[in-house]
Write a protein that holds these residues in place. Structure first.
Motif, mmCIF file in Angstrom:
data_model
loop_
_atom_site.group_PDB
_atom_site.id
_atom_site.type_symbol
_atom_site.label_atom_id
_atom_site.label_comp_id
_atom_site.label_asym_id
_atom_site.label_seq_id
_atom_site.Cartn_x
_atom_site.Cartn_y
_atom_site.Cartn_z
ATOM 1 N N ASP A 88 0.838 -1.194 0.000
ATOM 2 C CA ASP A 88 0.000 0.000 0.000
ATOM 3 C C ASP A 88 0.872 1.242 0.000
ATOM 4 O O ASP A 88 1.731 1.402 0.862
ATOM 5 N N TYR A 89 0.665 2.106 -0.965
ATOM 6 C CA TYR A 89 1.425 3.343 -1.030
ATOM 7 C C TYR A 89 0.758 4.450 -0.213
ATOM 8 O O TYR A 89 1.419 5.396 0.220
ATOM 9 N N SER A 90 -0.543 4.343 0.025
ATOM 10 C CA SER A 90 -1.268 5.468 0.607
ATOM 11 C C SER A 90 -0.942 5.700 2.084
ATOM 12 O O SER A 90 -0.846 6.846 2.513
ATOM 13 N N TYR A 91 -0.746 4.621 2.846
ATOM 14 C CA TYR A 91 -0.459 4.815 4.276
ATOM 15 C C TYR A 91 0.855 5.573 4.497
ATOM 16 O O TYR A 91 0.863 6.569 5.222
ATOM 17 N N PRO A 92 1.969 5.143 3.895
ATOM 18 C CA PRO A 92 3.194 5.919 4.124
ATOM 19 C C PRO A 92 3.124 7.325 3.527
ATOM 20 O O PRO A 92 3.726 8.261 4.063
ATOM 21 N N MET A 93 2.346 7.502 2.462
ATOM 22 C CA MET A 93 2.210 8.836 1.886
ATOM 23 C C MET A 93 1.479 9.768 2.856
ATOM 24 O O MET A 93 1.882 10.920 3.066
ATOM 25 N N MET A 94 0.414 9.254 3.468
ATOM 26 C CA MET A 94 -0.325 10.068 4.433
ATOM 27 C C MET A 94 0.507 10.313 5.692
ATOM 28 O O MET A 94 0.444 11.392 6.285
ATOM 29 N N ALA A 95 1.315 9.328 6.094
ATOM 30 C CA ALA A 95 2.187 9.501 7.253
ATOM 31 C C ALA A 95 3.242 10.572 6.974
ATOM 32 O O ALA A 95 3.567 11.383 7.857
ATOM 33 N N ALA A 96 3.770 10.589 5.755
ATOM 34 C CA ALA A 96 4.740 11.620 5.377
ATOM 35 C C ALA A 96 4.093 13.002 5.424
ATOM 36 O O ALA A 96 4.686 13.964 5.937
ATOM 37 N N GLU A 97 2.882 13.085 4.917
ATOM 38 C CA GLU A 97 2.150 14.356 4.933
ATOM 39 C C GLU A 97 1.938 14.835 6.373
ATOM 40 O O GLU A 97 2.136 16.011 6.691
ATOM 41 N N LYS A 98 1.573 13.910 7.250
ATOM 42 C CA LYS A 98 1.350 14.244 8.664
ATOM 43 C C LYS A 98 2.636 14.749 9.306
ATOM 44 O O LYS A 98 2.627 15.740 10.043
ATOM 45 N N SER A 99 3.755 14.091 9.015
ATOM 46 C CA SER A 99 5.039 14.508 9.579
ATOM 47 C C SER A 99 5.477 15.863 9.037
ATOM 48 O O SER A 99 6.045 16.676 9.781
ATOM 49 N N LEU A 100 5.213 16.113 7.770
ATOM 50 C CA LEU A 100 5.555 17.427 7.203
ATOM 51 C C LEU A 100 4.754 18.533 7.874
ATOM 52 O O LEU A 100 5.281 19.612 8.177
ATOM 53 N N LYS A 101 3.485 18.271 8.107
ATOM 54 C CA LYS A 101 2.644 19.266 8.781
ATOM 55 C C LYS A 101 3.146 19.497 10.201
ATOM 56 O O LYS A 101 3.236 20.640 10.656
ATOM 57 N N ALA A 102 3.485 18.402 10.897
ATOM 58 C CA ALA A 102 3.998 18.538 12.256
ATOM 59 C C ALA A 102 5.296 19.332 12.269
ATOM 60 O O ALA A 102 5.505 20.192 13.141
ATOM 61 N N ALA A 103 6.175 19.069 11.299
ATOM 62 C CA ALA A 103 7.439 19.805 11.211
ATOM 63 C C ALA A 103 7.177 21.295 11.013
ATOM 64 O O ALA A 103 7.838 22.138 11.638
ATOM 65 N N HIS A 104 6.220 21.617 10.194
ATOM 66 C CA HIS A 104 5.866 23.026 9.960
ATOM 67 C C HIS A 104 5.402 23.682 11.259
ATOM 68 O O HIS A 104 5.834 24.795 11.591
ATOM 69 N N LEU A 105 4.542 22.980 11.986
ATOM 70 C CA LEU A 105 4.047 23.539 13.250
ATOM 71 C C LEU A 105 5.170 23.698 14.273
ATOM 72 O O LEU A 105 5.215 24.694 15.007
ATOM 73 N N PHE A 106 6.096 22.727 14.318
ATOM 74 C CA PHE A 106 7.247 22.860 15.215
ATOM 75 C C PHE A 106 8.100 24.063 14.828
ATOM 76 O O PHE A 106 8.622 24.774 15.691
#
Length: 70
Positions: free
Chosen positions: A8-26
């Motif tokens: 499945d490509y979608s789970y790691p893609m969504m996890a990457a998106e979540k981490s990028l958003k978290a990095a932005h907030l940090f």
């Protein structure tokens, strides 16, 4: 019994998106070390996404070759 694993490509893609958003907030909070940690996670998730997509493409190419010979 035949067991099929799903790549499945979608789970790691969504996890990457979540981490990028978290990095932005940090970054907005000037928590640079936390942002860097999240970016490393995002990079890892992107690599897993790339591998999943390559696997899917290889499977499809193999199936296409198989049907061409029929």
């Amino acid at each position: 019994m035949h067991i099929t694993s799903v790549i499945d490509y979608s789970y790691p893609m969504m996890a990457a998106e979540k981490s990028l958003k978290a990095a932005h907030l940090f970054m907005l909070d000037k928590k640079y070390d936390d942002a860097l940690d999240e970016l490393l996670i995002a990079a890892s998730e992107v690599k897993m996404t790339i591998n999943a997509i390559r696997h899917m493409k290889e499977q499809e190419d193999a199936l296409r070759k198989q049907t061409e010979t029929v």
